[in-house]
Design a protein around this motif. Structure first.
Motif, PDB file in Angstrom:
ATOM      1  N   LYS A 139     -53.488  52.003 129.994  1.00 16.61           N
ATOM      2  CA  LYS A 139     -53.290  53.143 130.873  1.00 16.61           C
ATOM      3  C   LYS A 139     -54.341  54.215 130.672  1.00 16.61           C
ATOM      4  N   ARG A 188     -56.740  40.152 125.437  1.00 21.30           N
ATOM      5  CA  ARG A 188     -55.382  40.575 125.744  1.00 21.30           C
ATOM      6  C   ARG A 188     -54.743  39.676 126.788  1.00 21.30           C
ATOM      7  N   ARG A 189     -55.519  39.399 127.827  1.00 25.09           N
ATOM      8  CA  ARG A 189     -54.956  38.592 128.910  1.00 25.09           C
ATOM      9  C   ARG A 189     -54.638  37.185 128.444  1.00 25.09           C
ATOM     10  N   MET A 232     -47.644  38.830 121.685  1.00 24.92           N
ATOM     11  CA  MET A 232     -47.644  39.214 123.079  1.00 24.92           C
ATOM     12  C   MET A 232     -48.809  40.156 123.324  1.00 24.92           C
ATOM     13  N   LYS A 233     -48.543  41.312 123.784  1.00 24.03           N
ATOM     14  CA  LYS A 233     -49.713  42.129 124.086  1.00 24.03           C
ATOM     15  C   LYS A 233     -49.355  43.590 124.079  1.00 24.03           C
ATOM     16  N   ARG A 234     -50.406  44.367 124.047  1.00 21.25           N
ATOM     17  CA  ARG A 234     -50.216  45.795 124.164  1.00 21.25           C
ATOM     18  C   ARG A 234     -50.352  46.172 125.623  1.00 21.25           C
ATOM     19  N   THR A 235     -49.446  46.955 126.083  1.00 16.36           N
ATOM     20  CA  THR A 235     -49.564  47.367 127.472  1.00 16.36           C
ATOM     21  C   THR A 235     -50.014  48.797 127.581  1.00 16.36           C
ATOM     22  N   GLY A 236     -49.660  49.593 126.611  1.00 15.02           N
ATOM     23  CA  GLY A 236     -49.920  51.026 126.729  1.00 15.02           C
ATOM     24  C   GLY A 236     -51.399  51.346 126.751  1.00 15.02           C
ATOM     25  N   THR A 265     -51.590  37.279 126.349  1.00 15.92           N
ATOM     26  CA  THR A 265     -50.393  37.484 127.156  1.00 15.92           C
ATOM     27  C   THR A 265     -49.971  36.195 127.847  1.00 15.92           C
ATOM     28  N   ALA A 266     -50.943  35.577 128.499  1.00 12.61           N
ATOM     29  CA  ALA A 266     -50.621  34.346 129.212  1.00 12.61           C
ATOM     30  C   ALA A 266     -50.138  33.292 128.233  1.00 12.61           C
ATOM     31  N   GLY A 296     -48.782  33.718 125.296  1.00 13.29           N
ATOM     32  CA  GLY A 296     -47.444  34.051 124.791  1.00 13.29           C
ATOM     33  C   GLY A 296     -46.370  33.717 125.797  1.00 13.29           C
TER      34      GLY A 296
END
Lengths: 1132, 547
Positions: B8, B25-26, B1-5, B29-30, B32
């Protein structure tokens, strides 16, 4: 050696600022030649020890140069240099003598190498400095003043203040930015050898400690040490490493008859770099213990060592509970380190004894007392909590907002609790009286759960399953969990089982509420999630079918999710206070990261990780099929987690360890069925039913029946009603799925755009994780259904994932439309209200249909479902046989309710088939025909068919003391549904009546019992001694025999009524007995006994049991301590 | 998946260090997200295609078992229980009753011949006839002095049957009284008999086992259950028989059904019933155990001489639903030319606990089979009368009758099978076989269209134990075929008739009508005895008892 100096009397106060001339490098300003040589009393050699190039070193050297009374010689020792450098002499560094101290492993070594290089001054003083300790300009002058008129003083220490560093870790100029935070003004040790400074972490120097003079010890950073004394006591003890050497040295100096003083006028700024380096805590602890061992009286030494080692696990446990796993490790290893250094320790003690000139008792006034220790602890605690309160206190505005939120939240939670309590009352309420009067919940797959914590523990861990004639197989991990729960339930397994079932609905509802709270802060969504979670068919079906494991898994899954999310601090929190950006509308709360989290370093919660790990172990024990799913989901979550990914990996450990025997068996046999099978389920597992893929996706374990019957009719109203009623069971699933799909779409839409908003980011992550969980859950459901098992656990996981995605989706939809005004806005409001109404009505209708359909557990008509039972399975006469010391079994015969002629039998060792004896692994293995189980099958068939010659003898051989027949149907069934059953049972009763060797005991009751009574033979029991045809029944308890046997014939054998297995061991007076394969033992475990008398012990020992238990106990203790709710601050 | 933190920018050093390119990352994410959704869809679709919910391993263990020793307990010779009044002219028993037993065991293994013993198992008493062992069967037959048990040791025997026939030509007991030897059981349903004035029924309970049997009696009459009081419990000592007069315990019942349940042992039970009208004998027979309550039951061999509907001597059917639910019974009457409509009698309301009688008058002369389909479990029996001629020296010259009680036969849920055996006396009696094909569809509309037929193979066993004749009878579904005695008597002496039908064809119910050779109005109808349970396999399953 420099010339003596006399300017010490005019030294400025150390608190003054730097000198006027601060242009250029500071050390360049130090005059190379003394301007006014004057006679001085002391010669000072400053030794600065550094490890390679340190950011502090330059400033330290500058501070040295700017001393008002400069040292006579300055030596810099670098311990982190190549040995080749040591060959060079006369190296210079910044105007100071540079000595390459390669190979020096401690501070003391480095000082020694400096002394070797420059020569030890006969009556001089050593000024010891670390690279990160910068003395104030007047420090040396003050120190010299303190020592020059006294021969008694051997060590004079400075007042240490903290050397501030900037936010990027760069040291600031110590003279400019000094907040005056005290590090120490001398120190002493507690009775247990811990360093005590008497100073708080944040205490500011206001001169409050300046009255100190004679102290037990001073920190060596900045201390002036008389060179002769240094030599006399032999420098520092290398065993201490970086920490504790000062204390030890000062102690020895004191014992050698000298004074150790602190000079508050002399200030040194100490950065304590080493203290903040990794591993420093362990080194501190080691030196502390070492110091303790060097200080105690000789005769106490062995006791101190033992006490230290024994105490270590407890100290480590305390550290774990305080969520300091690193310190816990240090607590464990430090005593071992200290104990294994016995030789050095004894040498150190001898050296101390040699240099001591005064008794140790003279130190007593300087030592810390227990009272001081307690006072220091209390001060520290108060200071810390005050600091926390100061930092975390919300403003008035925030408080008002938080209060409003809390009121809403509590109201909604009350609704959820009332809902769950109402469902529980409807299901279990009428049965409470019966339960209180000693009834038990049984039926469906749920077996009677007799036994205590002790017997359950033994069944869960012994590796021997007392199912039928016994089998060597691992027990289900769920039994392990239940044995733990039975402790909470007052030692009764049945109470634990009843408690789990009674609490399942509220636990699931509140858990779903809490889990939804980690995704969304909307109370409406949270209430809906709780409603849907409690009435999902997978859960209600498991409750009805008595599938304890599935019920437990469903009730604990949301809690596990909460804990895991919190362990990586990914939960949504209420956002309060002034918000940036013009946000309008009633969005008082929304999913967002806490502003608190932004203000301070965000850490994962170790406590939550511990709790999550234990809960996950329970969930996986309840539904082993979820183990692979958990691995996949946690791997995915570790990729997505913002922080502390290792927490997620650790959470699998208890689940893996607790169920290790079963996992190993499944791995060894390659049998997936061991994982998908319902744990602890009896033979009455309800038919799992089959569902299409779509039905599974909608959370339906089987094709649902309409909610209720609609009267026939062709009119439009009945037709419409019928379609509504038929579509009803599908509606909740469709709603969740639609919202989850919306969440996925929202997540995919955000990917293209810039993710500046944290909320959007969260929606995306939540939706994606939700769909990952859903995919894993659906896979589990499909697999279990393929194996013909109950697909509920997989569906629970599926619903968990879809609900998370749905909550995210609903949040996204609501959040996106906030800007709408006017007609669209009111249309949206109407739509939201309608949606909420439908979403509340759906679960209510589902619950109502379920309650009307199945009724309470006390009601009739729950054949094959969970119900409350008050009558014993085995009549009292049979139970008497089953009790120790005889432990005979009771054979129950009956017919299958389908009237297909299949005979059903149950071999009972207690009042009904026991929950503790149900093991998936034991039942998966099919007994061979010549095994005892095959023999029993044959005996049963013969009994029923009427050819009964020799059958009672065979039953007695298998330890069967009685045969019983229920007049209402038979083993495993309630009243026979087919009319043929009654006749067949009557026929069976007549057959048994006519068997010689069986004598009828009960007449005209619901259960007819025949005693196996062979003429000339003792009553059958669990263990017997066979001596040339004669039998003697031995007393036994559980799976153990401990009895005295009399002498007898040479060919005697001990025979147990358990299947033969390698784990059985027998000893006679400690002498091992050989297992033997007797012809007439029917495949039972037998041992050669021989003619001797003695004390006979027979017991079962599974291989690797001890290792597994130790590992399990260690794991559980560690994780339980981590999970304890102490030592952490609540962060919203 | 991805890192979200990391997005920020909270400034953690680790985040900065591990910053993954935004594009990667994108895409991850997509990818996944779509992967998860695709997995869900794939699972939803594919599993419904090859979904096969295999049940958990079948835990039923089939255990071979040897056939157990059985014994067929035979009725005792018919006799009058009441004392003679002493006047020769009005003697109740002016002539002797002759009783014979014929028994045959087919395919008994070598050296495992059946034995005849007394009820208590002793073999020393004077037994009936010599043992004749032929290729097909072991046969014993002869006159019968008392109760006998035909004991069989296990060993592959397929059929065993015995019939006791008592013929009395004059007196109260005038008639042919015949009954089969039965396997002792814990439950018997005896439907038939009466205890009104002139009727007498004696319930005979026989216990050939070694343990005392406690027998509980339940009785139902025309108006509901009959209260038996303390007499409802009878203890039958091992090896003995107990005779209970029904008129003593359930007096004045024009119709009767008795349920016998035994505990502690298995018993044989039957009722010897006879009645007189003044001085004219109205027939005697045994009421033997019929089928247990079931939704479907069949009575074969109902003989009609063309009596009118209101004729008191028309055949009749007694029905009882012993439960507590009322219901309706549907009757199908199968005649020689197919189903016969029974006007007004095709639907019978059943009151729980009441014995309902349905007169079968108005049928053309012939032999019929009645199939009862009810929506509640029922037991049934039929009574058939035949008129005889008064003896020349009789005091009253009204015509005497003989009655036969026809016990109902069970129709297993898997369908009726003709396989069975009836023993017949080889001498002084004739017999006829009635066979009816049972149509699968028996409602009034569909029954006419029944199709198909079954070829039933009949075999006769001669007194020497050899197979004396075989014959294949084609039985069309929905019709009754009678093989008349004229035809059968030509085939030679017979002690047993065996019928077997091929599997898969429509079921057949059959019976044998016995009649005295000299006066064929003295008759009785016997239902076949089912084949012996072969030693086979018993499914054994270990289960859990939860209570």
């Amino acid at each position: 050696m420099s010339a003596p100096r006399t300017d010490s009397l005019s030294a400025p106060s150390p608190d003054r600022g730097p000198h006027e001339d601060t242009v250029g490098p500071v050390w360049a300003k130090v005059p190379a030649q003394p301007s006014a040589p004057a006679p001085v009393a002391v010669t000072v050699t400053a030794v600065v020890v550094t490890r390679g190039s340190s950011p502090y070193l330059a400033a330290t050297l500058a501070a040295l140069r700017s001393q008002s009374r400069t040292p006579d010689d300055v030596v810099v020792v670098d311990v982190d240099t190549a040995p080749a450098t040591s060959g060079h002499q006369d190296l210079q560094l910044g105007g100071a003598r540079y000595v390459a101290g390669a190979g020096a492993r401690t501070f003391g070594d480095a000082v020694e190498s400096a002394l070797v290089a420059v020569g030890m001054p006969e009556h001089g003083w050593l000024w010891l400095l670390h690279d990160d300790s910068a003395p104030a300009p007047g420090a040396l002058a003050a120190l010299s003043r303190a020592v020059e008129h006294s021969n008694a003083v051997a060590v004079a220490g400075c007042k240490q203040r903290r050397w501030e560093t900037g936010p990027d870790g760069v040291p600031l100029d110590p003279e400019v930015s000094d907040r005056g935070v005290l590090v120490e003004v001398g120190h002493t040790v507690s009775p247990l050898g811990r360093r005590m400074t008497g100073i708080d972490d944040t205490e500011i120097d206001q001169g409050q400690h300046d009255s100190r003079e004679d102290v037990l010890a001073v920190g060596l950073a900045g201390a002036l040490v008389r060179a002769s004394v240094w030599r006399q006591v032999g420098g520092t003890d290398p065993a201490y490493g970086q920490f504790g050497d000062s204390t030890d040295l000062c102690l020895r100096v004191r014992l050698a008859g000298h004074r150790v003083v602190v000079v508050p006028d002399a200030v040194v700024r100490h950065a304590q770099v080493a203290l903040h380096a990794p591993g420093a805590a362990g080194a501190c602890r080691r030196s502390q213990l070492y110091l303790r061992l060097t200080s105690v009286a000789p005769w106490i030494l062995p006791f101190a060592m033992v006490a230290m080692v024994v105490w270590a696990p407890f100290a480590a446990g305390y550290r774990l509970a305080m969520k300091q796993p690193d310190l816990a490790r240090d607590e464990l290893f430090a005593p071992l380190w200290a104990v294994f250094r016995l030789g050095r320790l004894l040498r150190a003690r001898r050296r101390i004894a040699r240099t001591s000139t005064v008794p140790r008792s003279v130190l007593r006034p300087l030592l810390g007392t227990w009272g001081e220790v307690a006072a220091e602890r209390r001060d520290k605690r108060l200071a810390r909590s005050e600091a926390h309160r100061f930092h975390a206190a919300p403003s008035d505005l925030e408080q008002a907002e938080l209060h409003a939120l809390a009121v809403r939240r509590r109201t909604a939670l009350t609704v959820v609790v009332l809902w769950a309590a109402g469902l529980t009352a409807a299901l279990f309420g009428p049965a409470l009286g019966a339960l209180a009067a000693g009834g038990r919940l049984v039926g469906g797959a749920l077996l009677p759960a007799g036994g205590t914590t002790a017997t359950t523990w033994s069944a869960a861990t012994s590796g021997w399953v007392r199912d039928g004639l016994g089998a060597a197989a691992p027990a289900d991990p769920l039994l392990f969990v239940l044995s733990g729960l039975s402790v909470l339930a007052g030692g009764s397994l049945q109470h634990a089982v009843d408690g789990v079932l009674l609490l399942a609905l509220p636990l699931a509802a509140v858990g779903a509420w809490a889990a939804a709270g980690t995704v969304t802060r909307s109370v409406w969504l949270r209430v809906l999630a709780a409603f849907v979670w409690t009435v999902t068919p997978a859960f209600l079906g498991a409750l009805d079918g008595g599938l304890l494991g599935a019920v437990l898994a469903h009730a604990l899954l949301p809690w596990t999710a909460v804990a895991l999310v919190r362990s990586v601090r990914a939960q949504a929190v209420d956002l309060v206070g002034p918000r940036e950006g013009a946000e309008e509308g009633p969005a008082v709360e929304r999913a967002a990261a806490s502003h608190l989290a932004d203000n301070r370093p965000v850490a994962g919660s170790l406590g939550a990780a511990g709790t999550g790990a234990l809960l996950l172990a329970c969930v996986v024990a309840g539904a082993p099929a979820l183990l692979p799913a958990a691995v996949v989901v946690l791997a995915g979550a570790a990729l997505a987690a913002p922080r502390r990914r290792v927490h997620l990996a650790l959470t699998l450990v208890p689940a893996l360890v607790v169920g290790a025997p079963l996992w190993w068996t499944a791995l060894r046999d390659g049998d997936r069925g061991l994982l998908t099978a319902e744990p602890l389920a009896g033979s009455g597992v309800p038919d799992p039913g089959t569902a299409s893929g779509l039905e599974l996706l909608l959370g339906l374990p089987a094709t649902p029946a309409p909610w209720f019957d609609v009267p026939d009719g062709d009119g439009p109203v009945p037709t419409a009603l019928r379609s509504v009623v038929a579509a009803g069971p599908w509606a909740a699933g469709v709603l969740v799925l639609a919202l989850a799909a919306a969440g996925l779409v929202a997540a995919l839409l955000t990917i293209g755009r810039r993710s500046g908003d944290d909320g959007t980011d969260r929606v995306a992550t939540t939706a994606l994780m939700g769909w990952l969980v859903a995919a894993a859950g659906l896979a589990v459901a499909v697999l279990t259904q393929h194996d013909g098992r109950w697909s509920g656990p997989g569906l629970s996981l599926l619903l968990l994932g879809l609900s998370a995605a749905a909550a995210a989706g609903a949040g996204a939809i609501v959040g996106r439309r906030t800007e709408l005004r006017g007609f669209l806005g009111s249309a949206r409001r109407v739509g939201v209200v309608a949606l909420v109404t439908v979403a509340v009505l759906l679960p209510a209708a589902q619950a109502a249909a379920w309650l009307i359909g199945s009724g309470s557990v006390a009601g009739g008509g729950r054949t094959g479902m969970l119900h409350v039972s008050t009558s014993p399975v085995v009549p009292a006469v049979g139970q008497q046989m089953q009790a120790p010391p005889r432990q005979a079994r009771v054979l129950e015969l009956g017919f299958s309710p389908e009237a297909d002629g299949t005979v059903r039998y149950a071999l009972l060792r207690a009042d009904g088939s026991q929950l503790a004896d149900a093991s998936v692994a034991a039942r998966a293995s099919r007994p061979a025909d010549d095994s005892p189980a095959g023999t029993l099958d044959e005996a049963v068939a013969a009994l029923v068919s009427g050819s009964t010659d020799g059958i009672p003898e065979r039953l007695a051989g298998l330890g069967v003391g009685a045969v019983q027949v229920r007049s209402d149907g038979g083993a495993g069934t309630a009243a026979g549904t087919e009319p043929g059953i009654g006749t067949a049972v009557g026929d069976l009763v007549a057959t048994l009546d006519m068997v010689p060797g069986l004598s009828r005991v009960t007449e005209g009751q619901a259960v007819s019992v025949w005693r196996v009574a062979l003429t000339g033979e003792p009553a059958p029991g669990w263990a017997r001694v066979q001596d040339d045809g004669t039998r003697v029944t031995l007393p036994s308890a559980g799976t153990e025999v401990r009895a005295d046997v009399a002498p007898g014939g040479a060919d005697r054998a001990v025979v147990l009524a358990e299947a033969a297995a390698r784990g059985w061991h027998a000893t006679l007076d400690g002498r091992r007995l050989e297992p033997v394969d007797l012809d007439d033992a029917l495949g039972l475990q037998a041992f050669e006994l021989g003619p001797d008398a003695g004390h006979l012990v027979v017991r079962y020992e599974a291989p690797h049991r001890t290792a597994w238990l130790v590992l399990t106990a260690f794991t559980l203790v560690v994780f339980t301590l981590l999970a304890l709710p102490v030592g952490r601050r609540r962060v919203r | 998946m991805k890192r979200t933190g990391s997005g920020k920018g909270t400034g953690s050093r680790k985040g900065a260090k591990r910053q993954v390119p935004a594009v990667v990352r994108r895409v991850a994410t997509a990818g996944g997200g779509l992967l998860c959704a695709a997995a869900v869809v794939a699972l939803t679709v594919t599993d419904s295609a090859d979904r096969a919910a295999t049940p958990p391993a079948d835990v039923v263990h089939a255990v071979p078992v040897a056939a157990a020793e059985t014994g067929l307990v035979c009725p005792m010779p018919a006799k009058l229980e009441q004392p003679d009044v002493g006047d020769d002219e009005f003697s109740a028993a002016p002539v002797r009753t002759t009783t014979s037993l014929s028994g045959a065991v087919l395919d008994a293994a070598e050296g495992q011949e059946p034995s005849l013993t007394l009820l208590d198992g002793t073999a020393s008493a004077d037994l009936t006839g010599p043992l004749e062992s032929g290729d097909t069967a072991a046969v014993r037959e002869g006159t019968l002095p008392g109760t006998r048990v035909l004991r069989l040791t296990p060993g592959g025997a397929t059929y065993a049957a015995g019939t006791v026939t008592s013929v009395t030509t004059e007196g109260d007991l005038r008639g042919l009284v015949a009954g089969p030897c039965v396997t002792p059981a814990v439950e018997h349903w005896l439907v038939g008999g009466s205890t009104t004035v002139g009727s007498s029924g004696s319930l005979v309970l026989q216990n050939p086992g070694g343990t005392p049997a406690t027998v509980r009696l339940e009785a139902w009459g025309a108006s509901g259950p009959v209260v038996l009081g303390s007499q409802s419990l009878v203890v039958v000592p091992p090896g003995e028989q107990v005779v209970t007069m029904l008129e003593a315990i359930a007096p004045d019942q024009p119709r009767l059904a008795v349920h016998v349940t035994a505990e502690g042992g298995r018993v044989g039970a039957y009722v010897q019933h006879h009645r007189i009208d003044g001085l004219v004998p109205m027939g005697a027979d045994l009421v033997v155990s019929g089928a247990a309550p079931a939704r479907t039951t069949v009575v074969s061999g109902v003989l009609s001489s063309g009596e009118t509907v209101d004729d008191a001597h028309a055949p009749r059917l007694d029905l009882l639903t012993p439960g507590d639910r009322a219901g309706t019974a549907h009757l199908a009457v199968l005649g020689a030319d197919g189903p016969v409509r029974l006007r007004g009698g095709e639907e019978v309301p059943l009151e729980p606990g009441q014995v309902t009688t349905l007169p079968l008058g108005g049928l053309p002369a012939g032999t019929y089979t009645v199939v009862v389909d009810a929506d509640v479990p029922v037991v049934a029996a039929a009574a058939v009368d035949r008129v005889g001629t008064a003896a020349e020296d009789a005091a009253v010259d009204d015509d005497p009758y003989d009655r036969a009680w026809l016990a109902a036969q069970a129709v297993p849920s898997s369908g009726a099978v003709a396989d069975g055996v009836v023993a017949v006396p080889p001498r002084d009696a004739t017999y006829a076989v009635t066979l009816s094909g049972l149509p699968g569809e028996r409602d009034p509309e569909g029954i006419e269209d029944a199709e198909g037929s079954t070829a039933v193979e009949l075999r006769g066993v001669g007194p020497d134990g050899e197979e004396s004749w075989t014959r294949t009878v084609d039985v069309p579904a929905g019709r009754t075929v009678e093989v008349p005695w004229a035809e059968l008597s030509e085939l030679g002496e017979t002690v047993a008739v065996v019928a077997e039908q091929p599997a898969g064809e429509p079921g057949v119910a059959w019976s044998v009508r016995l009649a005295d050779e000299d006066d064929t109005t003295l008759f009785s109808v016997l239902a076949p005895t089912a084949p012996l349970a072969a030693g086979g396999e018993i499914g054994v399953r270990r289960v859990d008892a939860v209570g």
